[in-house]
Design a protein around this motif. Sequence first.
Motif, short mmCIF file in Angstrom:
data_model
loop_
_atom_site.label_atom_id
_atom_site.label_comp_id
_atom_site.label_asym_id
_atom_site.label_seq_id
_atom_site.Cartn_x
_atom_site.Cartn_y
_atom_site.Cartn_z
N ALA A 166 0.85 -1.19 0.00
CA ALA A 166 0.00 0.00 0.00
C ALA A 166 0.88 1.24 0.00
O ALA A 166 1.82 1.34 0.79
CB ALA A 166 -0.91 0.00 1.23
N ASN A 167 0.59 2.19 -0.86
CA ASN A 167 1.44 3.37 -1.01
C ASN A 167 1.55 4.17 0.28
O ASN A 167 2.62 4.64 0.65
CB ASN A 167 0.89 4.26 -2.13
CG ASN A 167 1.90 5.33 -2.53
OD1 ASN A 167 2.97 5.03 -3.03
ND2 ASN A 167 1.55 6.59 -2.31
N ILE A 168 0.40 4.32 0.99
CA ILE A 168 0.43 5.12 2.22
C ILE A 168 1.33 4.49 3.28
O ILE A 168 2.06 5.17 3.99
CB ILE A 168 -1.01 5.32 2.77
CG1 ILE A 168 -0.97 6.23 4.00
CG2 ILE A 168 -1.65 3.97 3.10
CD1 ILE A 168 -2.35 6.63 4.50
N LEU A 169 1.27 3.15 3.36
CA LEU A 169 2.10 2.46 4.34
C LEU A 169 3.55 2.40 3.89
O LEU A 169 4.48 2.42 4.71
CB LEU A 169 1.56 1.06 4.59
CG LEU A 169 0.46 1.03 5.66
CD1 LEU A 169 -0.36 -0.22 5.56
CD2 LEU A 169 1.06 1.17 7.05
N SER A 170 3.75 2.33 2.59
CA SER A 170 5.12 2.37 2.07
C SER A 170 5.79 3.68 2.46
O SER A 170 6.96 3.72 2.85
CB SER A 170 5.10 2.22 0.55
OG SER A 170 6.41 2.23 0.03
#
Length: 815
Positions: free
Chosen positions: A222-226
């Motif tokens: 997930a981009n936000i978690l990345s």
Amino acid sequence: MAEHPEDESSSTSFGYSNQQDKISGLRPPYKAFRCPISREIMQDPVFIESGYTFERGALVKWFEVFTKRGRQQVCPITLKELSSTSIIPNIALRSAIEEWKETNDAIALEKAVVHLTNDGADSDVLWSTEFIVQFCKKNTYNKTLLRKKGVVTVIADMLRSTNEMVRLRVLEALRILVEENDGNKDVLAEGDIVRTVIKFLTQGTFQEKDLAVSLLYELSKANILSERIGCVDGVMIILAGIASDTESNSIAEKADQVLKNLGKCESNIMQLAEVGRIEPLFDMLLHGTPEKQSQMASHLKKLVLSNDLKLLMADKAGPTLVKMLNEGDNVAQESSLTALCQISSNEESAKMLIEDKILSPVINYLFVVGPNHLASHRMKMKELAAICLSNLVSSGVDFTAIPINDKYNTLVSENTVEDLLHLVSNTGPAIQFKLIQALTTLTGFESAVIPIVDAIKISGALTTLIQLIEAPRMEIRVASLKLLQNLLGHMDQELAKILCQNSGQLGSLVQVISETSLLTEEHVATIGLLGGLSQSDSCLTTQLAELGAFEIFASQVARIRQGDVSSNRYTAPALEGLVKILTRITFMLQENQKNIQLAISLNLASLFTDLLGINGSDEVLINSATALANLSTESKNLSKVPQQPAHRLNLINRLSRRQASVVTKPCPVHRGQCSAKDTFCLIECKAMEKLIQCLDNSNKNVVEAALGALCTLLEDGTDSDEAIGLLYELGGIELIFDVLIQDETKALQRKAVWAVERILRIEDMAKQAAGHASVGIALGRAFQLGDSSTREVARKALEHIKRLPVFSDIYYTTK
């Protein structure tokens, strides 16, 4: 996991035994829910013609057994033969079982949530997390249901448990919860959960680390978690370290996948590049928009690249960066040139960039940055271009063959060099330093030095370059000194003349050498410049003497040898240069009697003799032996022959003179009163032994210099017989013969033949040499192949050993 309890009353849909206290209120399964064959709760109930229902899988296996035995199929309950083995789904029973399971699952879930939210015992938490794992595996919607009930956050809080088994179960449960469920990932993106997971990578057990990496892999999709993962300080270094651990391949592979996922997030690209993961930056630089390319180039300039990465960058991104330099806007140009400066600092990567035609835009920015650019930008681009040019010329490429514009000018073309020299004179220290460095490197190549020298002569820039040795910044002074050293072989007379005309600059050089409590690069460069100037330039020698320079140099030699100057990597070259400078006093002694007095005052004969005895470099030996040869040539002129008494002396006078004669015994070679200090006598300063030792040196230049010094004892005006006797006693004769036999160089052969001819004038020496076949062969070779003077001397030597007939002189008369 098995789905049947120990007994019907305590059974659950997930089959946990002995858990009735945890899941009170569960409905026990009806007897019809169990397969008569397997005794387990049925998942896919089917019935046959006998009317009985079974689990499909168990029934199929029952039929297979009878088929293999070749027997008629029978009903597992009645054991009566079946006319048909048709299987029919029992949809009603299946629905009843599913309803029962869902009811019990709901009851068990509520109980599990209670255990987790009420700080239950570790055993309760373990049961609850295991239940949740199994609950999630039933269907994907259950993961969403758990989020709605707030279970995801509650479980995440359990990561702080002191029980390792609880932490392991929680890590596994979180991985299952977030797998293919973006909503649950969003929950974990809040708070400090990500940081807590990362903590296990450094402080957890092997199992915790393994599960934490697996969880991070799912989160990093997930981009936000990345982005959140990348925000944790040091996470990239930690993951890169795990990924490179060859002893834990499974974890290493997972960590590598996490890093790849993180690379898809633009905010992580810079951090990944800092740990050697340069691929995401490459991808954005090569395929991104012009704005993104400019950003990536800007990132590059902040990196500390290894040589391997510089090569990779030059290979993959070099053409793109050069294109940005030619076509980009101001920001892109500055970013790309900054990156190119770093990449070009490696020799091989610089060669690649030259092939990508970087030289032309670099020269263009150095000389003709457009007027539309801001002054600050123009100056910055000039400075970067100077740095890049300095790097590029260090690659060793032949710049005489590389055009820099459509007029086929090269970097060493006269007008280009003149432009560079003009810029050196009219720019700030930073650019000035790099341009001097570039010129220094270029003049180190034989193909480039001549056109550069010609340009310097035409432009009159030598005076400017010499003035820079007094620049305020040390790095500019050192660079200028190195450049002038490279020019010495082509402009030494011009350089010496300017220094002689400006004693202030010469005095500055001497002042630098006098300050040597700790030797630096500037000391060595200064010494190297003065040592490289022509030793036969009497004007420069006189100027140095008037400045008191030689006293300073001799003192510094003594200090270095005594250890008063801190030893470092500059000590050896500094000593070599100082010795070479002192040697210039010994040239043209007869032409300048002041040099003789200076040599006496400094006791140079003893100084150079001592230098022969140290374990120094060959350069020190060569220059010391050369100086001793020059000094020894004057010994026969300086040695004073004692006067004989003209009349009878009384007894007291005779006794007094006898005592004095014992003390001042005449030198056997020079026949007068000699001393190491006043007459430079090689015998008195005990130099003969050390010079003879040098004859066995592997460096033929050392041998030649030492032999030259010994030959001064055999010259006309000396008692050569006595000198030969001393050489014989010290084992020097055989070594001189060996030098002759080896026949290494023309100059060495000339000296050896001359010395041997002098030695062979003594009958005993000639007889000894006559029995030495190799000596005769060597003399014969010199007689045949030497130059005219060497052949003549060799002929005389061969006559001494009876290898050539001796003819009487023949006089021709004319009528």
